[in-house]
Each structure stands twice: as C-alpha cells, then as structure tokens.
Write a protein that holds these residues in place. Structure first.
Motif, PDB file in Angstrom:
ATOM      1  N   ARG A  80       0.820  -1.221   0.000  1.00 38.52           N
ATOM      2  CA  ARG A  80       0.000   0.000   0.000  1.00 38.52           C
ATOM      3  C   ARG A  80       0.849   1.265   0.000  1.00 38.52           C
ATOM      4  O   ARG A  80       0.491   2.252  -0.602  1.00 38.52           O
ATOM      5  N   ASN A  81       1.962   1.243   0.719  1.00 44.03           N
ATOM      6  CA  ASN A  81       2.812   2.431   0.789  1.00 44.03           C
ATOM      7  C   ASN A  81       4.233   1.998   0.448  1.00 44.03           C
ATOM      8  O   ASN A  81       5.032   1.694   1.329  1.00 44.03           O
ATOM      9  N   LEU A  82       4.540   1.978  -0.837  1.00 40.77           N
ATOM     10  CA  LEU A  82       5.833   1.483  -1.310  1.00 40.77           C
ATOM     11  C   LEU A  82       6.985   2.328  -0.775  1.00 40.77           C
ATOM     12  O   LEU A  82       8.042   1.793  -0.441  1.00 40.77           O
ATOM     13  N   ASP A  95       8.830  -8.315   9.812  1.00 41.39           N
ATOM     14  CA  ASP A  95       7.979  -7.931   8.679  1.00 41.39           C
ATOM     15  C   ASP A  95       6.650  -7.351   9.163  1.00 41.39           C
ATOM     16  O   ASP A  95       6.138  -6.380   8.593  1.00 41.39           O
ATOM     17  N   MET A  96       6.093  -7.947  10.221  1.00 43.87           N
ATOM     18  CA  MET A  96       4.842  -7.422  10.784  1.00 43.87           C
ATOM     19  C   MET A  96       5.056  -6.015  11.335  1.00 43.87           C
ATOM     20  O   MET A  96       4.194  -5.136  11.170  1.00 43.87           O
ATOM     21  N   SER A 137       4.219   1.023   8.468  1.00 46.69           N
ATOM     22  CA  SER A 137       3.752   1.527   7.171  1.00 46.69           C
ATOM     23  C   SER A 137       2.274   1.891   7.186  1.00 46.69           C
ATOM     24  O   SER A 137       1.755   2.390   6.201  1.00 46.69           O
ATOM     25  N   GLY A 138       1.583   1.602   8.287  1.00 48.43           N
ATOM     26  CA  GLY A 138       0.189   2.013   8.413  1.00 48.43           C
ATOM     27  C   GLY A 138      -0.843   0.913   8.271  1.00 48.43           C
ATOM     28  O   GLY A 138      -2.041   1.181   8.311  1.00 48.43           O
ATOM     29  N   SER A 166      -3.280  -2.065   9.341  1.00 48.24           N
ATOM     30  CA  SER A 166      -3.971  -2.468  10.564  1.00 48.24           C
ATOM     31  C   SER A 166      -3.659  -3.929  10.844  1.00 48.24           C
ATOM     32  O   SER A 166      -3.155  -4.651   9.972  1.00 48.24           O
ATOM     33  N   TRP A 167      -4.004  -4.387  12.059  1.00 43.71           N
ATOM     34  CA  TRP A 167      -3.803  -5.808  12.382  1.00 43.71           C
ATOM     35  C   TRP A 167      -4.652  -6.686  11.467  1.00 43.71           C
ATOM     36  O   TRP A 167      -4.236  -7.779  11.081  1.00 43.71           O
ATOM     37  N   ALA A 168      -5.820  -6.190  11.100  1.00 45.00           N
ATOM     38  CA  ALA A 168      -6.686  -6.963  10.193  1.00 45.00           C
ATOM     39  C   ALA A 168      -6.023  -7.139   8.829  1.00 45.00           C
ATOM     40  O   ALA A 168      -6.041  -8.229   8.246  1.00 45.00           O
ATOM     41  N   GLU A 169      -5.408  -6.064   8.319  1.00 44.35           N
ATOM     42  CA  GLU A 169      -4.728  -6.143   7.014  1.00 44.35           C
ATOM     43  C   GLU A 169      -3.512  -7.067   7.083  1.00 44.35           C
ATOM     44  O   GLU A 169      -3.260  -7.840   6.161  1.00 44.35           O
ATOM     45  N   ILE A 170      -2.773  -6.977   8.181  1.00 43.41           N
ATOM     46  CA  ILE A 170      -1.601  -7.840   8.346  1.00 43.41           C
ATOM     47  C   ILE A 170      -2.041  -9.296   8.430  1.00 43.41           C
ATOM     48  O   ILE A 170      -1.454 -10.178   7.789  1.00 43.41           O
ATOM     49  N   GLY A 171      -3.090  -9.552   9.237  1.00 44.41           N
ATOM     50  CA  GLY A 171      -3.606 -10.909   9.360  1.00 44.41           C
ATOM     51  C   GLY A 171      -4.051 -11.465   8.021  1.00 44.41           C
ATOM     52  O   GLY A 171      -3.782 -12.630   7.692  1.00 44.41           O
ATOM     53  N   GLU A 172      -4.721 -10.627   7.226  1.00 45.13           N
ATOM     54  CA  GLU A 172      -5.186 -11.063   5.912  1.00 45.13           C
ATOM     55  C   GLU A 172      -4.016 -11.424   5.000  1.00 45.13           C
ATOM     56  O   GLU A 172      -4.075 -12.413   4.265  1.00 45.13           O
ATOM     57  N   ARG A 173      -2.933 -10.647   5.082  1.00 44.81           N
ATOM     58  CA  ARG A 173      -1.746 -10.919   4.257  1.00 44.81           C
ATOM     59  C   ARG A 173      -1.133 -12.277   4.556  1.00 44.81           C
ATOM     60  O   ARG A 173      -0.635 -12.956   3.664  1.00 44.81           O
TER      61      ARG A 173
END
Length: 197
Positions: free
Chosen positions: A77-79, A144-145, A151-152, A154-161
C-alpha cells in the motif's frame, strides 16, 4: 552560493539486480522519492552518507524480488515507507556487522546535535538504542509485521496478508517481541559475564 547542507549526493539505481533480473520501475521511482528522507535519517543519526546509495540500491533489489515473487500477495500500500524501512533494516545490519560506534565529545553535544534542547532527550536516546537492539533479535516474520504496522497497516490487514485473524496477528507479534526481548536479555547477560571474567 548554495548551502552545502542542501546538496545531496547523486543516486543511481541499477535497472538489473546481481542475478540479472529487472528491477521494478515503481521501486526505482520510490527510491528517488525517498532519497532525501534517507539522507536526513542518516544525518540525524550522525552516520556516514557514503554507503547510502549502495544500501538503498540493495534494498530496491530486495523489494523488487519480493514483489515479483509474491504475486498472490496484496500490493504494497505504501511502497515509499516499505522501501525506506527495508533500507533502514539493511543499514542497521551493516552497521552491526562492521561494528561501527559513533563517538561524541560530550553529553551536551548529543543534546544539541541530535535532539536540540529537549527535556526528555535522554529517554528518547535510550528508546532509540533499545529499538535498534530489539530489531536485531526479532525473527523475520515479526520484523515484517513491525514494518507493515509502521507503514500504516492495521492488524486486520496484516492478518489477511499472512492468512490469520487480526487477533492472531497481534498475538503472534506480541509473542515474537517477547522472544526477542528474552534473546536480547540473554545476550546482555552473556556479554556481562564475559566482561566480568
């Protein structure tokens, strides 16, 4: 006459990495966007600017390989931030490997050169030292987490990744940080034991 402090060293990023793979154009463009930020970061830390371009180029090659390899992964999302933290991690590893220590004349010079006049500069320096030490002891997944959080994401986005729930991502990160603290403490105690012999 132009102020020398505003003159930046040139940046040139090879379009192919050491394996002959093409570096993603968007990664090279991000490198040019963050170049000033990279130099400011190193100046703030009182570090030598000479290896900055080489380290940033290596970070570009690494990020480009990651993007090419992880095609099923959501796009970064934020390269710019992702690349900056890849640079910071490579730079920290290099400083540790080379055993570089930055000496200052006095405590006052730290206050004026690095922090300016601030009442809480001691705690800020201590926090930065602890963070740098902790980064060396984090396992790759936890690191990495951390980069994603900075980088902004959320925990939900990280979990999804990584294919887990937001709560599990947060718990795994906390456990990884706890393990890193334990490793850091053991290393400190071992070093103290060697010094006392």
């Amino acid at each position: 006459m132009q102020d020398q402090r505003t003159v930046h060293p040139p940046l040139w990023i090879s379009e192919t990495d050491e394996h002959g793979n093409r570096v993603k154009r968007e990664v090279i463009e991000a490198a040019h966007r963050i170049w000033t930020r990279v130099l400011q970061h190193l100046r703030y830390d009182g570090q030598d600017l000479a290896p900055a371009a080489e380290i940033l180029e290596a970070a570009c090659h690494c990020v480009s390989r990651t993007i090419r390899r992880d095609t099923k992964r959501d796009p970064i999302r934020n390269l710019d931030s992702y690349l900056f933290w890849a640079f910071a991690r490579k730079h920290t590893r290099r400083m540790i490997r080379e055993g570089r220590i930055h000496y200052v004349d006095s405590v006052e010079s730290i206050a004026t050169a690095k922090m300016g006049v601030q009442d809480d500069w001691v705690s800020m320096v201590e926090n930065e030292i602890q963070l740098r030490q902790m980064l060396c002891y984090l396992d790759e997944r936890t690191r990495d987490m951390l980069i994603l959080r900075i980088s902004g994401d959320s925990w939900a986005e990280i979990g999804e990744r990584i294919g887990i729930s937001a709560h599990n991502a947060e718990v795994q990160f906390a456990n990884g940080a706890k393990r890193a603290r334990s490793r850091l403490l053991r290393a400190g105690l071992a070093r103290l034991g060697r010094e006392q012999k």
